[in-house]
Design an enzyme around this catalytic site. Structure first.
Site, PDB file in Angstrom:
ATOM      1  N   ASP A 354       0.834  -1.190   0.000  1.00 50.69           N
ATOM      2  CA  ASP A 354       0.000   0.000   0.000  1.00 50.69           C
ATOM      3  C   ASP A 354       0.879   1.255   0.000  1.00 50.69           C
ATOM      4  OD1 ASP A 354      -2.659   1.343   0.498  1.00 50.69           O
ATOM      5  OD2 ASP A 354      -1.619   1.968   2.325  1.00 50.69           O
ATOM      6  N   GLU A 391       1.850  -0.373  -5.056  1.00 47.83           N
ATOM      7  CA  GLU A 391       0.954   0.730  -5.389  1.00 47.83           C
ATOM      8  C   GLU A 391       1.889   1.942  -5.492  1.00 47.83           C
ATOM      9  OE1 GLU A 391      -3.251   2.594  -3.834  1.00 47.83           O
ATOM     10  OE2 GLU A 391      -1.689   2.237  -2.344  1.00 47.83           O
TER      11      GLU A 391
END
Length: 708
Positions: A354, A391
């Protein structure tokens, strides 16, 4: 207190203090050894460290306390002690003494019980209070407790991570709880929303055809980290990087979640499905300067977090109040140790990081050309062969899609999402971008000399509209988040096609259903590694909420009745995946770079006329002819995002009297003609194909010296 049989009850602080010995600095955490447990924790500036033991998670007082001697039980900055007669299942925590001086970055608070950063399990008392960890006073009864775990006490029965080739991977992003929590899931009430509940529904994943599940965060997180009146559902607020989230387990004994998680992984592997974890190493749930002291803040604040020039303030590149100092040696080690643990001990197959771009920042927040933590991860031999996915952006404007460092990192391709959404919606100026996204985004990744699967192709994910809502709402509707609809992305590139929200109009509903299929086939047939989101295969809705992080209810759970209502979409996805995985992907093809693959396969671009693609800004359609030498096939793709039907010329075939194009997919047609079994596809005799408005067509033929 859990003690070995035939030993004195601890009873007093002196009892354990007398039998405890020096211990070792390595490994960090609580390590079960013959005769007891070794405890080791890092703190550079603490003056005193206390190790507390508890009988129950809600105890107001510890059963015993060991003061770790700063002379005999400290090596470098590691505080350690060996405690005999302790075993797996024991609850414990730490208190750290030292200066409370925020302007210098020190926030020691001996009134607060802290988790072990390396705890393998965490117990949560019923009276757990995030507020109590912020305010003044003792919070022992309301604090999370660490649990001693013996990782070796489990029979894997020969299981190992699967190491499935990326070219044969289809990812299904899902929420452990949301997958089976709905009352109509068919799962026993006790196990709904748990690791065991997911295990019971593995047959659904097998039938769908996906080869990997990407689980939203399962590290222990704080469900109270959210605005008043709602709950943290997604889990992007970690408090422990080694412990599986307890609320997702049907077993609530101290070590139960660890084994239940491993049971789930083992069962998924037996079904041929990999397990990828969505991991959050960019921030923690401790928040900003007014946040709770749960672990890292009270152990070594300036080591674990990036601080502003005024050290009382936290740098916030995550949008969540703080940023982990991921390139600090201690934090780097913790991150790599965590990843190793989940691969070696818990047998997971990969990780999606993330806001991974935060991991490129140094202790001042500046971007580094070669971030040590990323190279540590990539080059670690224990992680070799593990899928690592970035990401490649953060919440402070850093955007690295196509430029993320390393040789093994794959990237969530946010530009695939945006450009495909725009093209299929009918926006002008996107035909060239759409064409590039179909072919693995060569303008983004071609320079890297990497395989096509570096690009993770997706249209939706947990963050944003569901696929159903993407074609049903023109605006976000996040009012129930209690933030006046200000949260969530404003750039959604969505369309309602006539009315906002649900519609009984058959024309509107038919167009929406067609667009859903257009998005799905584009994602699943493009070059790259495809990812779909839980429920998109049955048009799951969140009623227009594009930031449903704080709803643990039927608005976010998978409604299993949709499998019947939208059985045509479910079947559509099944048949596409089935065909994708039939591809002959040998070792040579796995090693092909994106450019090499395109050179072998792509024959040409077309418009309504052969070899005359319309690249103008106003163009809304494109066709592509591809050869698949390994299967002796020709494939012809037609993408019509125009709001009127178009007649496309079809490439002529040699031996035309004996060889025909066959229609595999036409999303304009009603089910079951929208997609058919590959080997039963009907022959097309016309030299042109009428492609309906806003639809996708896929034709195939045997390759007998392709002539166009």
């Amino acid at each position: 207190m859990i003690i070995q049989p035939n030993t004195p009850s601890p009873g007093t602080t002196e009892t354990l203090s007398k039998v405890a010995s020096g211990g070792k600095p390595a490994p960090l955490g609580a390590t079960v050894a013959p005769g007891g447990v070794n405890f080791s924790v890092f703190s550079r500036k603490a003056t005193t460290v206390e190790l507390l033991f508890f009988n129950q998670e809600g105890d107001e007082e510890p059963a015993d306390v060991i003061r770790i001697d700063p002379v005999t039980n400290r090596t470098y900055h590691y505080w350690h002690v060996f405690v005999p007669n302790i075993r797996a299942g024991q609850l414990y925590g730490y208190r750290f003494h030292g200066p409370f001086d925020p302007p210098t970055g020190m926030r020691f608070n001996p009134e607060k019980l802290l988790l072990d950063p390396y705890a393998r399990a965490v117990m949560i008392p019923k009276a757990y209070s995030r507020v109590a960890a912020r305010g003044l006073g003792n919070n022992l009864a309301a604090a999370m407790k660490s649990v001693v775990v013996d990782p070796a006490a489990y029979d894997w029965e020969g299981d190992m991570p699967l190491r499935r080739p990326s070219a044969r991977t289809v990812v299904y992003e899902m929420h452990v709880r949301g997958f089976t929590r709905h009352p109509n899931s068919g799962v026993n009430e006790k196990t709904r929303g748990t690791y065991l509940g997911l295990t019971e529904k593995i047959s659904y994943l097998q039938e769908l055809g996906v080869t990997a599940v990407e689980l939203l965060p399962i590290f222990q997180f704080d469900a109270q980290d959210c605005p008043p009146g709602v709950v943290n559902y997604w889990g992007y607020q970690p408090v422990s990087f080694f412990a599986p989230h307890r609320a997702y387990s049907s077993r609530q004994d101290p070590t139960g979640p660890v084994d239940e998680f491993r049971d789930m992984v083992k069962a998924l592997h037996r079904a041929g499905i990999e397990v990828i974890l969505d991991v959050v190493f960019n921030h923690t749930t401790e928040g900003d300067r007014d946040g709770p002291t749960l672990c890292f803040r009270g152990i070594d604040n300036s080591a674990y977090y990036i601080l502003e020039e005024d050290h009382s303030q936290y740098a916030d590149y995550s949008g969540c109040g703080n940023t982990l100092n991921s390139n600090h040696p201690i934090v780097r080690r913790m991150i790599v140790d965590s990843l190793r643990y989940w691969v070696e001990v818990m047998h997971v197959d990969g990780f999606r990081f993330d806001l991974a771009s935060i991991l490129t920042r140094d202790s001042s927040g500046n971007m580094m050309a070669n971030p040590p933590v990323l190279w540590d991860i990539e080059s670690d031999p224990y992680l070799a062969g593990t899928k690592i996915i970035a990401e490649a952006w953060d919440a402070a404007g850093l955007y690295q899609v196509g430029s993320f460092v390393g040789d093994s990192w794959r990237e969530w391709n946010g530009r695939f999402r945006d450009d495909v959404r725009s093209f299929l919606r009918g926006d002008e100026g996107y035909v060239r971008r759409f064409a590039d996204r179909l072919l693995g985004s060569i303008e983004i990744y071609g320079h890297k000399g990497r395989e096509a699967e570096q690009s993770i192709n997706f249209i939706t994910c947990h963050d944003g509209f569901t696929l159903n809502d993407l074609v049903s709402y023109s605006q976000k509707h996040n009012e129930t988040n209690n933030d006046d609809n200000r949260d969530g992305a404003d750039d959604n590139r969505s369309e309602n096609y006539g009315i906002e929200g649900p519609s009984d109009d058959t024309e509107i509903e038919g167009l929406r259903n067609r667009q859903v299929k257009n998005f799905l086939i584009t994602t699943l047939m493009s070059l790259g590694l495809p990812m779909i989101t839980m429920g998109d295969e049955v048009r799951r809705t969140q009623h227009g909420n594009n930031n449903a992080y704080c709803h643990d209810d039927e608005s976010t759970w998978l409604d299993w009745d949709l499998t019947k209502r939208y059985s045509d979409v479910h079947r559509f996805v099944q048949l596409i995946i089935r065909r994708r995985l039939l591809r002959d992907v040998g070792p040579e093809q796995q090693r092909m770079t994106l450019a090499q693959l395109l050179n072998v396969g792509v024959k040409g671009w077309h418009g309504v006329k052969l070899n005359q693609p319309d690249w103008n800004t106003s163009s809304h359609s494109i066709a592509l002819s591809v050869q698949v030498p390994s299967e002796n096939l020709l494939v012809y793709f037609i993408f019509n995002a125009y709001w009127e039907p178009l007649d496309f010329e079809i490439p002529p075939l040699e031996n035309g009297s004996e060889n025909f194009w066959h229609r595999w997919v036409d999303t304009y047609l009603d089910s079951p003609q929208d997609i058919v079994a590959w080997d039963t596809a009907p022959a097309m005799l016309s030299p042109t194909y009428r492609t309906g408005a806003r639809s996708v067509v896929v034709l195939w033929a045997k390759n007998t010296n392709y002539s166009s």
